[in-house]
Design an enzyme around this catalytic site. Sequence first.
Site, PDB file in Angstrom:
ATOM      1  N   HIS B 240       0.851  -1.191   0.000  1.00 16.94           N
ATOM      2  CA  HIS B 240       0.000   0.000   0.000  1.00 16.94           C
ATOM      3  C   HIS B 240       0.893   1.249   0.000  1.00 16.94           C
ATOM      4  CE1 HIS B 240      -2.412   3.147   1.917  1.00 16.94           C
ATOM      5  NE2 HIS B 240      -3.500   2.481   1.630  1.00 16.94           N
ATOM      6  N   ARG B 299      -2.473   1.131  -4.509  1.00 12.50           N
ATOM      7  CA  ARG B 299      -2.387  -0.327  -4.503  1.00 12.50           C
ATOM      8  C   ARG B 299      -2.628  -0.801  -5.930  1.00 12.50           C
ATOM      9  NH1 ARG B 299      -7.042  -2.392  -0.515  1.00 12.50           N
ATOM     10  NH2 ARG B 299      -7.621  -0.338   0.283  1.00 12.50           N
ATOM     11  N   LYS B 302      -6.103  -0.363  -7.985  1.00 16.70           N
ATOM     12  CA  LYS B 302      -6.975   0.637  -7.368  1.00 16.70           C
ATOM     13  C   LYS B 302      -6.874   1.927  -8.192  1.00 16.70           C
ATOM     14  CE  LYS B 302      -8.327   0.753  -3.272  1.00 16.70           C
ATOM     15  NZ  LYS B 302      -9.666   0.781  -2.653  1.00 16.70           N
ATOM     16  N   ASP B 305      -5.133   8.632  -7.047  1.00 10.10           N
ATOM     17  CA  ASP B 305      -5.605   9.522  -5.995  1.00 10.10           C
ATOM     18  C   ASP B 305      -4.443  10.470  -5.674  1.00 10.10           C
ATOM     19  OD1 ASP B 305      -6.007  10.673  -3.477  1.00 10.10           O
ATOM     20  OD2 ASP B 305      -6.841   8.863  -2.563  1.00 10.10           O
ATOM     21  N   CYS B 307      -3.323  12.023  -3.176  1.00 14.69           N
ATOM     22  CA  CYS B 307      -2.464  11.942  -1.988  1.00 14.69           C
ATOM     23  C   CYS B 307      -1.279  11.015  -2.221  1.00 14.69           C
ATOM     24  CB  CYS B 307      -3.255  11.547  -0.741  1.00 14.69           C
ATOM     25  SG  CYS B 307      -3.983   9.912  -0.772  1.00 14.69           S
ATOM     26  N   TYR B 308      -1.418  10.072  -3.159  1.00 18.81           N
ATOM     27  CA  TYR B 308      -0.280   9.191  -3.458  1.00 18.81           C
ATOM     28  C   TYR B 308       0.790   9.898  -4.277  1.00 18.81           C
ATOM     29  CZ  TYR B 308      -3.311   5.733  -1.443  1.00 18.81           C
ATOM     30  OH  TYR B 308      -4.116   5.057  -0.563  1.00 18.81           O
ATOM     31  N   ASP B 384      -8.520  14.495  -3.972  1.00 19.22           N
ATOM     32  CA  ASP B 384      -8.227  13.147  -4.440  1.00 19.22           C
ATOM     33  C   ASP B 384      -8.318  13.086  -5.973  1.00 19.22           C
ATOM     34  OD1 ASP B 384      -8.768  10.543  -5.356  1.00 19.22           O
ATOM     35  OD2 ASP B 384     -10.127  10.018  -3.736  1.00 19.22           O
ATOM     36  N   ASP B 391      -9.853  18.934   0.399  1.00 11.62           N
ATOM     37  CA  ASP B 391      -9.709  18.834   1.856  1.00 11.62           C
ATOM     38  C   ASP B 391      -8.257  19.102   2.232  1.00 11.62           C
ATOM     39  OD1 ASP B 391      -8.201  16.170   2.106  1.00 11.62           O
ATOM     40  OD2 ASP B 391      -9.934  15.579   0.904  1.00 11.62           O
ATOM     41  N   HIS B 394      -5.604  16.231   1.360  1.00 13.18           N
ATOM     42  CA  HIS B 394      -5.203  16.127  -0.039  1.00 13.18           C
ATOM     43  C   HIS B 394      -4.516  17.389  -0.539  1.00 13.18           C
ATOM     44  CE1 HIS B 394      -7.905  12.594   0.016  1.00 13.18           C
ATOM     45  NE2 HIS B 394      -7.032  12.137  -0.855  1.00 13.18           N
TER      46      HIS B 394
HETATM   47 ZN   LIG Z   1      -6.272  10.168  -1.042  1.00 13.98          ZN
END
Ligand SMILES: [Zn+2]
Lengths: 397, 489
Positions: B240, B299, B302, B305, B307-308, B384, B391, B394
């Site tokens: 992850h 992952r 998936k 996003d 934040c990655y 995201d 938010d 993020h």
């Molecule tokens: Zn995220």
Amino acid sequence: MSSRTSSPDFPPLYAERPEWSDVVPIPQNDEDANPIAPIFYTPEYKDATDYFRGIVKTGEKSKRVLELTESIIRLNPAHYSAWQYRYQTLLSTSSSLSDELTLMDTYATEFLKTYQVWHHRRLLLTLLHQPPSSPSPSSPTPTTTTSPTHTPTTTPPLPLQAELTFITSALRTDAKNYHTWAYRQWVLSHFSRPELWSGEISFVESMLDEDVRNNSAWHHRFFVVFASGVREGDEDREEVRRRELAYTKEKIALAPNNGSAWNYLRGILTHTHTPFATQADFVLPYTLPYPSPSQTEPLDKDVDVKMTDEDKDTDKDEKNSSPENTVVDLENPRPEAGADLPSPLAIEFMADIYEERGGKEDVLSAVELWKSLRDEHDTIRKNYWEFRINDALHPSR
Amino acid sequence: MTCRTDSFPTATSKEQARVEEILLQHRPPNDQPKPHLQRPEHLNYLLRNLRQGFPERFISQDCSQTWLVYWTLHSFSLLGVALDPETKQRAIDTIMACQHPDGGFGGGPGQAPHVLPTYAAISALASVGRAGPGGGWDQIDRLKLYKFFLSLKQRDGSFLVAHHSEVDVRGTYCLLCVAALLNLITPELIKGTAEFIASLQTYEGGFASASQPYFSPDGSGEEEEEVLLKEPRPALGEAHGGYTFCALASWVMLHPLLPLLSSSGTSSEQQPTINTRNLVRWLVQMQGSEAELGGFRGRTNKLVDACYSWWVGGAFNLLRPLGVGTRSATSVPTTSPPTTTPPKGEGKEEEDAWTDDDESLFNRAGLQEYILYAAQHKAGGLRDKPPKIADSYHTLYSLAGLASAQHNVFQVDETKEKLRAAWKPKEGDDPALDEFHKTVFAEARAWTEEVGGSNYVNGKVDRVNATHPIFNLTITHVRLIMNHFYAQE
Ligand SMILES: [Zn+2]
């Protein structure tokens, strides 16, 4: 802000309840505080957490604290202090842990995504099933990481099988929930009972039948088959390896661009110290632009494409009834019609095979494949393929 | 290239196709101007959060108050904006109200101490705090904090995130960051932790959140002395992005200390290892295709996003200490010494155009595009993915990801040597322990932004400040707080 008096369903505030009048609520901040980035709380939340701070201050651990912490958790399941205090209170008051576990069943469904829900279950289960039953001789000895002194006295523990069933139903709602999977793996490895492990392979297969791209399920398979030691019935590792290779390759044939299955294939080979080159015959057709003709597939590519949609289902049925008729080489299933080929993952795998073989010619073949990934099939990773090329040609880094 | 469904749709591929369709609508047509970083909107968003706070639905973040402050403050730093002294003081006071009487920080005032909000609190104090009365730094109860950390230590080398709570590598990372910044790392604290980290790596190459330890009685004495088995030690949960970042950053912090641990007799076992090759492969595989605008997922299979961008995109800067990457730190002569690295202004040394000698392992241009085209919300803040709202979380991790896609930051050997040479030992410290502290200090402080190594996909106008690859603080903030707690310079 919501006006709580308008809703008759709300229980009265703790501040309004005579049975709580002996507790001195403590507001979050001093009166003269001017906090930055404040959160605007609802009256219910402010009320409950003010009383919670009051309780924590006096250290009271009583039945009513269970009610208070439940109120807070329902409003904010991420309130780890409330969970922590609730756990301590359960122990201090010798409350029924089975009842608590039943309550948690509804929580887990409602608050699936919070760490605390799953960890609380874990604490409960640890105590309910302490000490763990002696594992089978071939399995390692599990031990707890904490050593609480509480002894459950009231109800006999639920069979752990029920816990797996519960987790399965949670995964039906959210098939990739990280905490749920990790929790299932903990239940299995912590208690390490043969009857728990025995159903896992078929469970994983049902999850992968549902969605062959569910990486959590693939990881679970690896966890069960390879990462958790050798259990009774699985001592023949050669047979296990053969079984896993066959299963994985069949899944790759269904969807050749499924990274989860390719990663699993790599995982089997690395774990069992099997050279990647053993898979060259299998991988090759996936590196070519379209499925190479096999004896049972029409040679004419156009016909093949046209037939794909209508024939796919019947094709599968046939396969189930008499596999020997449709699959030429059971060891090396071919890509299904309709696959998007070549698969960059297959090209990468093939390049790894060449690199592993290590001869001068082999390295050059690998470089050609990496170039095709860099320039055409997987351009977003061009820098990485360039790195692999340099690394193979100048291995003195 | 679009989603490769292989004519075999499942829930995963359907979701993937749906998201790709949305993302493609955010790719600007070739003949149109490219979206830039919306600085004013993001600053407004951040200021609004600081001053006006958060509405009711943020009750779910009530136990993350120190996080909300850290995310916001470091976002300001990345955007190059310094706060006024009054706001800084309010931030310090807000954080200090979360310190628990028994040591450590809670997610809010009156909450139990917990490693994650402690990291956020210390990071926020690194951003806006100072030495002296009311400055936060000298009001941290370090002794109690250290005892709190020790009380969370498990016999497999891992840490609970709080009492009666879970083991999770995010906690290990947060604890090590705090201990490194505040000069609390000891052999006792980290014994066995590198082995725990290594046990988290899965067959995919990335890392999981925790692992299951097994013990066996060693049979040597009457006491129930149990020995941790090397195998099996299965990872709980799959590879992850978030956990991989935390594991890798922890590993990079711990690795230089391992020789010191074994020579002082605290660890007799052979040193743990991780599979770097698999890790690199997994990291690059997390980058989405052109159809996903080059964003990162967390992952396999998936969705991408933002934040990655940090958790995975930011991990690449951490690979060089493991010997991965073609550029060797010592062979780069254009590096400025760390003590003279001010927050960069409008220097002329970097060109606007994309330079072609980009040797990073991931597609830096692609990641910048995802952040600029898809992660920015029109009303300010980052998210995201569209059509979600922005938010604080993020916003920070998108900006930090943007920073790591723009700048090369790496440990300079020369700097490390200079820091070691200039080291002033603490009076009365045991030499072995002193060597230990010196190493933690020099390793953390040697990270330097490479001058001239920055790349901006749509021009320098989108520049954000570089961030420390381990702590995710500015390099200046790391320097100031570490100099204070190690009594250096
Ligand atoms: Zn995220």
